[in-house]
Design an enzyme around this catalytic site. Structure first.
Site, PDB file in Angstrom:
ATOM      1  CE  LYS A  30      -5.938   1.660  -1.588  1.00 20.07           C
ATOM      2  NZ  LYS A  30      -5.171   2.935  -1.382  1.00 20.07           N
TER       3      LYS A  30
ATOM      4  CE1 TYR B  90      -2.859   3.126   0.654  1.00 11.31           C
ATOM      5  CE2 TYR B  90      -4.022   1.920   2.445  1.00 11.31           C
ATOM      6  CZ  TYR B  90      -3.824   3.185   1.525  1.00 11.31           C
ATOM      7  OH  TYR B  90      -5.013   3.781   1.636  1.00 11.31           O
TER       8      TYR B  90
END
Length: 301
Positions: free
Chosen positions: A170, A140
């Site tokens: 992500k 992330y």
């Protein structure tokens, strides 16, 4: 090990709180069902949109348990397991893996700004502490918020050393050129646009899909970008999302998403946020919703 990539739109559900500012689980599950019914292919619970860093580990474990006990498919869940303390991150991650989450999505421990070697060491140790071959971990990355950059070199090391475990990234940085570079360097790994600013750009970079906070406001727009990214309709929808974001960003971002939801549902409790965020008042919620709705209505006319 070849990765079976995830694809689609994953809405990042807001986490409502009750009058005592505790997680409102029944309302949360209802909202998750709404996102899926509105066309999201899956969900990304307990990320930034879900105010995850404002909730304790035990509170987040209860949220994971509630999702697992619901009728919703955990194979459609990409669960945020972020924590500054490595043992907390490992505890959350193990719980999500045990619950059947398709992916865990993990920010770096960002307070002490790590080097590339430090970043690599963090994820390597986290994977060791989880100790489960079922682990599928997505990095992330939100450098503008965390202050931590992921170079292509450190991504390459993690992908090479943890095949089938570190599945992708992500990318919430909002940088179309960086998306292109990551998509070109690692086409065999998952690349998800993690900010609605670059939803279309993520698909153009070879991305697998979009993880979206704006899905809480306009799920049809985000799903439309994903399905029409190669057609003029995709660019039109992205332009409308930019207009919506400009309206939302006149307020505290996540509080505004909750304020919109309060107006949409007619439930004022949806506007509550945990400090340090400040809730919108009822008039602000109604005005915000009217402005955002007007963007979609104007385009449809």
């Amino acid at each position: 090990m070849a990765i079976e990539k995830m694809h689609g739109v994953y809405g990042a559900p807001l986490l409502p709180v009750d009058a005592a500012l505790n997680p409102d689980i029944p309302r949360y599950l209802e909202h998750c069902r709404w996102l899926l019914a509105e066309g999201c292919d899956g969900l990304m619970p307990l990320g930034s949109t879900g105010e995850s860093h404002s909730f304790t580990v035990d509170e987040r474990l209860r949220v994971i348990d509630a999702l697992a006990a619901s009728e919703m498919d955990m194979g459609r869940m990409l669960i945020g397991t972020n924590a500054l303390a490595l043992p907390d991150a490992a505890r959350l991650a193990r719980h999500a893996v045990d619950a059947g989450a398709a992916r865990i999505c993990v920010q770096p421990a960002f307070y002490y700004k790590p080097t590339d070697d430090g970043l690599y060491g963090y994820y390597a140790k986290l994977i060791e502490m989880i100790g489960d071959a079922r682990t599928r971990l997505m990095i992330y990355d939100w450098a503008p918020n965390t202050g931590v950059d992921f170079s292509l070199e450190v991504l390459g090391r993690l992908y090479a050393d943890f095949p089938g475990i570190v599945t992708g990234i992500k990318d919430s940085d909002g940088d179309a050129e960086l998306l292109q570079a990551r998509g070109a360097a690692f086409p065999e790994h998952e690349l998800f646009g993690g900010t609605d600013v670059t939803a279309l750009a993520a698909m153009q970079a070879g991305g697998c899909g979009i993880m979206s906070s704006v899905a809480n406001v306009a799920p049809g727009h985000i799903c439309g970008i994903y399905r029409a990214w190669q057609r003029p309709e995709g660019a039109r929808l992205q332009a409308e999302v930019h207009e919506m974001l400009a309206i939302i960003k006149r307020h505290s971002y996540f509080a505004a998403l909750k304020g919109f939801t309060a107006a949409r549902t007619g439930e004022p409790g949806w506007a509550r946020v945990r400090p340090p965020l400040l809730a919108l008042d009822e008039a602000e919620c109604r005005s915000l919703k009217a402005e955002i709705d007007a963007v979609g209505k104007r385009a449809a006319a």
